[in-house]
Design a protein around this motif. Structure first.
Motif, PDB file in Angstrom:
ATOM      1  N   ARG A 198       0.821  -1.273   0.095  1.00 22.22           N
ATOM      2  CA  ARG A 198       0.024  -0.067   0.137  1.00 22.22           C
ATOM      3  C   ARG A 198       0.829   1.192   0.012  1.00 22.22           C
ATOM      4  N   PRO A 220       0.777   5.293   0.689  1.00 23.95           N
ATOM      5  CA  PRO A 220      -0.297   6.549   1.127  1.00 23.95           C
ATOM      6  C   PRO A 220      -0.376   7.606   0.253  1.00 23.95           C
ATOM      7  N   MET A 221      -1.404   7.992  -0.319  1.00 25.27           N
ATOM      8  CA  MET A 221      -1.539   9.183  -1.017  1.00 25.27           C
ATOM      9  C   MET A 221      -2.222  10.333  -0.500  1.00 25.27           C
ATOM     10  N   GLU A 222      -1.996  11.413  -1.308  1.00 30.70           N
ATOM     11  CA  GLU A 222      -2.763  12.469  -0.542  1.00 30.70           C
ATOM     12  C   GLU A 222      -4.025  12.699  -1.387  1.00 30.70           C
ATOM     13  N   THR A 223      -5.122  12.995  -0.571  1.00 26.33           N
ATOM     14  CA  THR A 223      -6.487  13.048  -1.477  1.00 26.33           C
ATOM     15  C   THR A 223      -6.153  14.427  -2.346  1.00 26.33           C
ATOM     16  N   PRO A 224      -7.023  14.275  -3.354  1.00 28.55           N
ATOM     17  CA  PRO A 224      -7.059  15.473  -4.356  1.00 28.55           C
ATOM     18  C   PRO A 224      -7.190  16.952  -3.869  1.00 28.55           C
ATOM     19  N   ASP A 278      -5.275  18.328  -1.467  1.00 32.88           N
ATOM     20  CA  ASP A 278      -4.435  18.747  -0.403  1.00 32.88           C
ATOM     21  C   ASP A 278      -3.147  19.164  -0.581  1.00 32.88           C
TER      22      ASP A 278
END
Length: 112
Positions: free
Chosen positions: A90, A92-96, A98
């Motif tokens: 996995r 981790p990604m930032e939400t659009p 942010d």
């Protein structure tokens, strides 16, 4: 009544339908349509029979097939579970949105 029925058949002008003749006519009509679509005046002649393969070519083909069978037997049997991933990674990604706003800068589309 039966006598009248038999006599009425004798005066009938309808011919019996020959299904085989109708089938042949329909096949010829379809052949004609196919030939006209292909712009051919007549059906093409049957191609000449293909020459037999030389013995050397046939022997090479057979030996190749035998070699492939032997390799398949020597290869370890593949487990269907090996096809699928064993671990899940996995990221981790930032939400659009942010990315810029979180750092104090102006977001896309905001005034100047």
């Amino acid at each position: 009544l039966l006598a009248l029925l038999g006599a009425s058949r004798a005066f009938s002008t309808c011919r019996t339908l020959d299904l085989e003749a109708a089938r042949r006519k329909r096949i010829e009509a379809v052949r004609g349509q196919i030939l006209s679509k292909l712009r051919l005046p007549a059906p093409p002649a049957d191609p000449p029979p293909a020459p037999a393969l030389p013995d050397e070519v046939r022997a090479l083909y057979n030996s190749t097939q035998e070699l492939l069978r032997q390799r398949a037997l020597l290869r370890p049997h593949e487990d269907p579970e090996d096809y699928y991933a064993k671990e899940l990674h996995r990221f981790p990604m930032e939400t659009p949105g942010d990315g810029e706003r979180g750092k104090g800068g102006k977001g896309v589309g905001e005034g100047s």
